[in-house]
Write a protein that holds these residues in place. Structure first.
Motif, short mmCIF file in Angstrom:
data_model
loop_
_atom_site.label_atom_id
_atom_site.label_comp_id
_atom_site.label_asym_id
_atom_site.label_seq_id
_atom_site.Cartn_x
_atom_site.Cartn_y
_atom_site.Cartn_z
N ILE A 199 0.86 -1.19 0.00
CA ILE A 199 0.00 0.00 0.00
C ILE A 199 0.89 1.23 0.00
CG2 ILE A 199 -1.76 1.29 1.25
CD1 ILE A 199 -2.81 -1.32 2.32
N ALA A 200 0.66 2.09 -1.00
CA ALA A 200 1.44 3.32 -1.12
C ALA A 200 0.58 4.51 -0.69
CB ALA A 200 1.91 3.51 -2.55
N LYS A 201 1.16 5.40 0.10
CA LYS A 201 0.50 6.62 0.54
C LYS A 201 1.25 7.81 -0.04
CE LYS A 201 -1.23 4.72 4.91
NZ LYS A 201 -1.25 4.88 6.39
N THR A 202 0.50 8.74 -0.61
CA THR A 202 1.11 9.94 -1.19
C THR A 202 0.91 11.12 -0.25
OG1 THR A 202 -0.94 10.46 -2.39
CG2 THR A 202 0.72 9.12 -3.54
N LYS A 203 1.92 11.95 -0.20
CA LYS A 203 1.89 13.12 0.67
C LYS A 203 2.44 14.30 -0.10
CE LYS A 203 3.62 14.89 5.10
NZ LYS A 203 4.48 14.60 6.28
N LYS A 204 1.67 15.40 -0.13
CA LYS A 204 2.10 16.61 -0.81
C LYS A 204 2.85 17.52 0.17
CE LYS A 204 -1.64 16.70 -4.23
NZ LYS A 204 -2.75 17.50 -4.81
N GLU A 205 4.01 17.95 -0.25
CA GLU A 205 4.82 18.81 0.59
C GLU A 205 5.64 19.74 -0.29
OE1 GLU A 205 7.22 16.20 2.86
OE2 GLU A 205 8.41 15.50 1.16
N ASP A 206 6.19 20.77 0.29
CA ASP A 206 7.02 21.73 -0.41
C ASP A 206 8.49 21.44 -0.15
OD1 ASP A 206 4.84 23.03 -1.43
OD2 ASP A 206 4.74 24.51 0.18
N VAL A 207 9.26 21.43 -1.23
CA VAL A 207 10.71 21.25 -1.13
C VAL A 207 11.35 22.62 -1.31
CG1 VAL A 207 12.72 20.09 -2.06
CG2 VAL A 207 10.52 18.91 -2.01
N CYS A 208 12.10 23.08 -0.35
CA CYS A 208 12.68 24.42 -0.36
C CYS A 208 14.20 24.33 -0.32
CB CYS A 208 12.17 25.25 0.83
SG CYS A 208 10.35 25.44 0.89
N TRP A 209 14.83 25.27 -0.98
CA TRP A 209 16.28 25.38 -0.93
C TRP A 209 16.67 26.85 -1.06
CZ3 TRP A 209 13.44 23.66 -4.99
CH2 TRP A 209 13.55 24.35 -6.18
N GLN A 210 17.87 27.16 -0.66
CA GLN A 210 18.36 28.54 -0.67
C GLN A 210 19.38 28.71 -1.79
OE1 GLN A 210 19.80 29.34 3.31
NE2 GLN A 210 17.80 30.03 4.00
N THR A 211 19.29 29.84 -2.47
CA THR A 211 20.22 30.18 -3.54
C THR A 211 20.73 31.60 -3.33
OG1 THR A 211 18.37 30.92 -4.93
CG2 THR A 211 19.14 28.64 -5.23
N GLN A 214 25.92 43.65 -4.82
CA GLN A 214 25.29 43.11 -3.62
C GLN A 214 24.64 41.76 -3.97
OE1 GLN A 214 22.58 45.93 -1.93
NE2 GLN A 214 24.15 47.48 -1.58
N PHE A 215 24.66 40.87 -2.98
CA PHE A 215 24.11 39.54 -3.18
C PHE A 215 23.09 39.26 -2.08
CE2 PHE A 215 28.24 39.57 -5.16
CZ PHE A 215 28.03 38.91 -6.36
N TYR A 216 22.11 38.46 -2.43
CA TYR A 216 21.02 38.13 -1.51
C TYR A 216 20.83 36.62 -1.47
CZ TYR A 216 19.92 43.08 -2.24
OH TYR A 216 19.98 44.45 -2.32
N ILE A 217 20.36 36.15 -0.33
CA ILE A 217 20.01 34.74 -0.16
C ILE A 217 18.49 34.62 -0.25
CG2 ILE A 217 20.05 32.74 1.37
CD1 ILE A 217 22.62 33.75 2.56
N GLU A 218 18.03 33.89 -1.25
CA GLU A 218 16.60 33.71 -1.46
C GLU A 218 16.22 32.26 -1.26
OE1 GLU A 218 15.49 35.18 -5.26
OE2 GLU A 218 15.65 37.29 -4.67
N THR A 219 15.03 32.05 -0.77
CA THR A 219 14.50 30.70 -0.55
C THR A 219 13.47 30.40 -1.62
OG1 THR A 219 14.82 30.89 1.84
CG2 THR A 219 13.33 29.17 1.07
N THR A 220 13.67 29.32 -2.33
CA THR A 220 12.77 28.89 -3.40
C THR A 220 12.10 27.58 -2.98
OG1 THR A 220 14.25 29.90 -5.03
CG2 THR A 220 12.60 28.35 -5.85
N CYS A 221 10.79 27.50 -3.17
CA CYS A 221 10.03 26.31 -2.80
C CYS A 221 9.23 25.83 -4.00
CB CYS A 221 9.08 26.61 -1.63
SG CYS A 221 9.92 27.05 -0.08
N LEU A 222 9.18 24.51 -4.17
CA LEU A 222 8.40 23.89 -5.23
C LEU A 222 7.60 22.73 -4.62
CD1 LEU A 222 10.92 23.73 -8.24
CD2 LEU A 222 8.99 25.29 -7.94
N PRO A 223 6.37 22.53 -5.08
CA PRO A 223 5.57 21.41 -4.54
C PRO A 223 6.10 20.07 -5.05
CG PRO A 223 4.39 22.51 -6.31
CD PRO A 223 5.62 23.33 -6.06
N ARG A 224 6.01 19.07 -4.18
CA ARG A 224 6.46 17.72 -4.53
C ARG A 224 5.52 16.70 -3.88
NH1 ARG A 224 11.90 15.08 -2.13
NH2 ARG A 224 10.52 15.10 -0.31
#
Length: 245
Positions: free
Chosen positions: A43-55, A186-196
């Motif tokens: 039995i497989a269960k699916t779960k929707k979540e956001d994967v985030c990383w910093q660039t 100047q440089f900035y750290i941004e967080t990017t999130c995508l659904p998975r």
């Protein structure tokens, strides 16, 4: 006669006891049925979540992203406003020449719109304001009025850009060339999130196939059932497994 009645009573009691015992054995036999087939399932269960990383992004990259995310109206509101003001000024100047010059209304308004869109609303408003003021004082000195209008346009453009600066600045949107030196970056750290969608395999039950009341049924059980499976009153396995949604 009494002996016969006693014998018949004993015989009837024995027969009732034997029938009850046979009925109990029959009910017990019907409580389990043969297993026709057994398969092992997962039995497989699916779960929707956001994967985030910093660039790390530069100031120019960030400004370009902000500019691309803007709507069309926000990007070009200054040229639009300048064209509207330029068209109004052209229409007013044409109207001042009287009925005989109405044929020049549309060309003058079109020219005013083009000039206003290029020059900007600040320059159009400043040139018209100081030009009208100068004409009221020196109506016969057109070169002086033109010079004052030009000065008013420059001052109006500077004041307008000071009050309404470009966001992001146009200097950050200009393309760069390879090897070009860019000071004070100047440089900035941004967080990017995508659904998975993550799949989890949590249960491994057995699917059992059996017959009950002439009907072939199947059910999930947690453990291997063997050759026979016990059923409840509704014809379902006693230890039936119900996976959680």
């Amino acid at each position: 006669m009494s002996f016969l009645a006693w014998g018949m009573a004993c015989g009837t009691g024995s027969a009732w006891a034997a029938g009850a015992s046979f009925g109990a054995r029959a009910a017990g036999a019907q409580g389990s049925v043969p297993v026709l087939s057994v398969t092992h399932e997962t039995i497989a269960k699916t779960k929707k979540e956001d994967v985030c990383w910093q660039t790390i992004v530069s100031e120019r990259e960030r400004a370009r992203q902000q500019y691309e995310n803007q709507s069309w109206l926000v990007k070009y509101w200054k040229p639009i406003l300048g064209g509207v003001l330029g068209g109004l000024v052209g229409y007013k100047f044409t109207r001042n020449y009287g009925e005989n010059h109405k044929k020049w209304t549309y060309p003058t308004v079109a020219g005013g719109i083009a000039v206003g869109a290029i020059a900007g609303p600040g320059m159009v408003a400043g040139a018209y304001g100081l030009g009208s003021l100068a004409y009221s004082y020196w109506p016969g000195k057109l070169p002086l009025v033109a010079a004052v209008s030009l000065i008013g346009g420059i001052l109006g453009d500077g004041l307008f850009n000071l009050l309404f600066p470009d966001s992001p600045p146009q200097s950050l949107l200009e393309p760069t060339q390879p090897g070009q030196f860019l000071p004070d970056q100047q440089f900035y750290i941004e967080t990017t999130c995508l659904p998975r969608v993550r799949v989890q395999y949590t249960e491994s039950p057995f699917r059992v196939t059996y017959e009950y009341g002439g009907e072939r049924r199947s059910a999930l059980v947690r453990h291997y059932p063997g050759d026979r499976i016990a059923l409840d009153a509704s014809g379902r396995p006693v230890n039936e497994f119900h996976p959680q949604p």
